[in-house]
Design a protein around this motif. Structure first.
Motif, mmCIF file in Angstrom:
data_model
loop_
_atom_site.group_PDB
_atom_site.id
_atom_site.type_symbol
_atom_site.label_atom_id
_atom_site.label_comp_id
_atom_site.label_asym_id
_atom_site.label_seq_id
_atom_site.Cartn_x
_atom_site.Cartn_y
_atom_site.Cartn_z
ATOM 1 N N GLY A 65 34.818 86.972 4.718
ATOM 2 C CA GLY A 65 34.718 87.158 3.281
ATOM 3 C C GLY A 65 33.452 86.589 2.671
ATOM 4 O O GLY A 65 33.233 86.730 1.468
ATOM 5 N N TYR A 66 32.600 85.961 3.487
ATOM 6 C CA TYR A 66 31.402 85.313 2.947
ATOM 7 C C TYR A 66 30.121 85.784 3.635
ATOM 8 O O TYR A 66 29.133 85.061 3.680
ATOM 9 C CB TYR A 66 31.534 83.795 3.049
ATOM 10 C CG TYR A 66 32.646 83.271 2.185
ATOM 11 C CD1 TYR A 66 32.461 83.075 0.819
ATOM 12 C CD2 TYR A 66 33.911 83.000 2.728
ATOM 13 C CE1 TYR A 66 33.495 82.612 0.016
ATOM 14 C CE2 TYR A 66 34.942 82.544 1.927
ATOM 15 C CZ TYR A 66 34.727 82.348 0.577
ATOM 16 O OH TYR A 66 35.757 81.900 -0.224
ATOM 17 N N ILE A 109 35.387 102.275 1.004
ATOM 18 C CA ILE A 109 34.209 101.587 1.530
ATOM 19 C C ILE A 109 33.753 100.509 0.553
ATOM 20 O O ILE A 109 33.459 99.375 0.935
ATOM 21 C CB ILE A 109 33.063 102.583 1.771
ATOM 22 C CG1 ILE A 109 33.419 103.529 2.933
ATOM 23 C CG2 ILE A 109 31.760 101.856 2.043
ATOM 24 C CD1 ILE A 109 33.382 102.888 4.284
ATOM 25 N N ARG A 110 33.694 100.869 -0.731
ATOM 26 C CA ARG A 110 33.275 99.920 -1.758
ATOM 27 C C ARG A 110 34.174 98.693 -1.771
ATOM 28 O O ARG A 110 33.702 97.552 -1.821
ATOM 29 C CB ARG A 110 33.292 100.586 -3.133
ATOM 30 C CG ARG A 110 32.819 99.691 -4.277
ATOM 31 C CD ARG A 110 33.282 100.225 -5.610
ATOM 32 N NE ARG A 110 34.739 100.177 -5.707
ATOM 33 C CZ ARG A 110 35.465 100.865 -6.584
ATOM 34 N NH1 ARG A 110 34.862 101.682 -7.437
ATOM 35 N NH2 ARG A 110 36.779 100.760 -6.611
ATOM 36 N N CYS A 114 33.070 94.763 -1.019
ATOM 37 C CA CYS A 114 33.296 93.685 -1.994
ATOM 38 C C CYS A 114 34.121 92.560 -1.379
ATOM 39 O O CYS A 114 33.851 91.381 -1.620
ATOM 40 C CB CYS A 114 33.998 94.233 -3.234
ATOM 41 S SG CYS A 114 32.968 95.257 -4.302
ATOM 42 N N LYS A 115 35.100 92.915 -0.596
ATOM 43 C CA LYS A 115 35.984 91.914 -0.001
ATOM 44 C C LYS A 115 35.265 91.053 1.030
ATOM 45 O O LYS A 115 35.532 89.857 1.148
ATOM 46 C CB LYS A 115 37.188 92.604 0.648
ATOM 47 C CG LYS A 115 38.191 91.640 1.269
ATOM 48 C CD LYS A 115 39.374 92.399 1.868
ATOM 49 C CE LYS A 115 40.370 91.441 2.507
ATOM 50 N NZ LYS A 115 41.522 92.177 3.115
ATOM 51 N N ASN A 116 34.335 91.648 1.765
ATOM 52 C CA ASN A 116 33.732 90.950 2.903
ATOM 53 C C ASN A 116 32.351 90.358 2.634
ATOM 54 O O ASN A 116 31.926 89.470 3.376
ATOM 55 C CB ASN A 116 33.655 91.902 4.101
ATOM 56 C CG ASN A 116 35.007 92.137 4.736
ATOM 57 O OD1 ASN A 116 35.452 91.369 5.584
ATOM 58 N ND2 ASN A 116 35.687 93.193 4.300
ATOM 59 N N ARG A 121 30.297 90.961 -4.029
ATOM 60 C CA ARG A 121 31.414 90.555 -4.897
ATOM 61 C C ARG A 121 30.903 89.796 -6.126
ATOM 62 O O ARG A 121 31.523 89.826 -7.186
ATOM 63 C CB ARG A 121 32.358 89.675 -4.087
ATOM 64 C CG ARG A 121 33.725 89.503 -4.647
ATOM 65 C CD ARG A 121 34.705 89.002 -3.596
ATOM 66 N NE ARG A 121 34.399 87.696 -3.042
ATOM 67 C CZ ARG A 121 34.060 87.476 -1.780
ATOM 68 N NH1 ARG A 121 33.946 88.493 -0.945
ATOM 69 N NH2 ARG A 121 33.818 86.256 -1.334
ATOM 70 N N THR A 122 29.769 89.133 -5.983
ATOM 71 C CA THR A 122 29.234 88.299 -7.052
ATOM 72 C C THR A 122 28.204 89.033 -7.903
ATOM 73 O O THR A 122 28.350 89.155 -9.120
ATOM 74 C CB THR A 122 28.583 87.038 -6.446
ATOM 75 O OG1 THR A 122 29.547 86.359 -5.637
ATOM 76 C CG2 THR A 122 28.091 86.095 -7.542
ATOM 77 N N PHE A 123 27.134 89.533 -7.259
ATOM 78 C CA PHE A 123 26.011 90.130 -7.979
ATOM 79 C C PHE A 123 26.046 91.650 -8.022
ATOM 80 O O PHE A 123 25.295 92.263 -8.784
ATOM 81 C CB PHE A 123 24.688 89.701 -7.333
ATOM 82 C CG PHE A 123 24.483 88.215 -7.264
ATOM 83 C CD1 PHE A 123 24.595 87.428 -8.402
ATOM 84 C CD2 PHE A 123 24.182 87.589 -6.062
ATOM 85 C CE1 PHE A 123 24.409 86.058 -8.347
ATOM 86 C CE2 PHE A 123 23.986 86.218 -5.995
ATOM 87 C CZ PHE A 123 24.108 85.449 -7.136
#
Length: 298
Positions: A65-66, A109-110, A114-116, A121-123
């Motif tokens: 996730g990061y 896909i989107r 975002c999840k990974n 997810r942030t920007f």
């Protein structure tokens, strides 16, 4: 991942640079960026996001996730390929067949990206290069956005000559023992950047969570600690001032909150050379109802 944030935030970052180049300008021979009309120094939002990405990549490496999408360690298509593997797609022919059968393939896909990927997810991100354009998951607008940082006072870019006791070729070594170079820097500059966190976009688009938010504050506070270099001199985040709204859409305009933060040079200082030459005040009495002030540890 936990649920998305429920509160809007606005924030102010104060950081400084001493005897370094905080953000070189390729259009000006890599001299420190400056507004030619006011001589105020500039640091781009892209530069600040790079520092945040680098901190996340260093401290969260290998954690699910990061991952970081915009990274110097991989290409965009290599990162995109992970989403195709998630859907069990092995080649372009199979991808086209999936798109014919599943109208939601792009959105899946989107959501996976975002999840990974923390920075998506942030920007947000523009993901239109997917496997040579065969799959377009579109533009994701992230909940966290930053402005250019601008110096509180005019800066004075300088360029000095330096020597190195090294030569490039054997032929050069026969006639000289060192070479000349140039180094650009500013003696000192205090910079101010402003940012926004949209709970609405977090909930509807990327799933940016409370855990993500706390990690973001940590990354901002430490974004120069893992990024020191001789060219940038001594850089440090001095203040991270956060305005937390008690609603999704906010309780006051961002600019009115930013106006509450005043940064002034002491009257007896002509040429500031340290953070101590400034005072930072916040008019807490003028804080609108439904907005909480937080001064993060840096």
């Amino acid at each position: 991942m936990s649920e998305a944030i429920k509160n809007r935030y606005d924030f102010v970052i104060l950081f400084d640079c001493e005897n370094g180049n905080p953000n070189g300008d390729p259009d000006a021979g890599n001299l420190p960026r400056v507004d030619p009309e006011t001589q105020m120094g500039l640091v781009t939002d892209v530069c600040l996001k790079r520092k945040i990405r680098n901190y996340i990549q260093a401290t969260k490496e290998g954690e699910q996730g990061y991952e970081i999408y915009i990274s110097d360690k991989s290409t965009l298509n290599a990162s995109d390929q992970k989403a195709l593997e998630y859907l069990g797609i092995s080649d372009l022919k199979e991808l086209k067949e999936v798109k014919k059968k599943d109208s939601k393939a792009d959105s899946k896909i989107r959501d996976f990206m975002c999840k990974n990927f923390f920075d998506i997810r942030t920007f947000g991100a523009v993901m239109t290069t997917f496997v040579k354009g065969a799959l377009n998951s579109g533009q994701v607008t992230g909940p966290v956005q930053l402005t250019f940082a601008k110096s509180v006072d005019p800066i004075f870019p300088q360029e000095i000559a330096i020597t190195r006791v090294a030569v490039t070729t054997e032929a050069d070594a026969e006639t000289k023992t060192n070479t000349m170079g140039r180094k650009a820097f500013i003696p000192y500059g205090l910079y101010r950047a402003e940012g926004f966190v949209s709970a609405n976009l977090a909930q509807k688009v990327t799933g940016f969570s409370e855990e993500d938010l706390e990690l973001l504050w940590e990354a901002i506070a430490n974004m120069f600690e893992l990024d020191h270099s001789a060219s940038r001199g001594k850089m440090a985040v001095r203040e991270l001032i956060v305005f937390k709204h008690d609603s999704v859409f906010g309780n006051a305009p961002s600019h009115k909150l930013f106006d509450l933060v005043k940064v002034k040079k002491h009257e007896d200082v002509e040429f500031p050379r340290s953070y101590g030459d400034y005072s930072v005040t916040i008019d807490e009495e003028a804080l609108p109802a439904g907005v909480e002030l937080q001064r993060k540890d840096v």
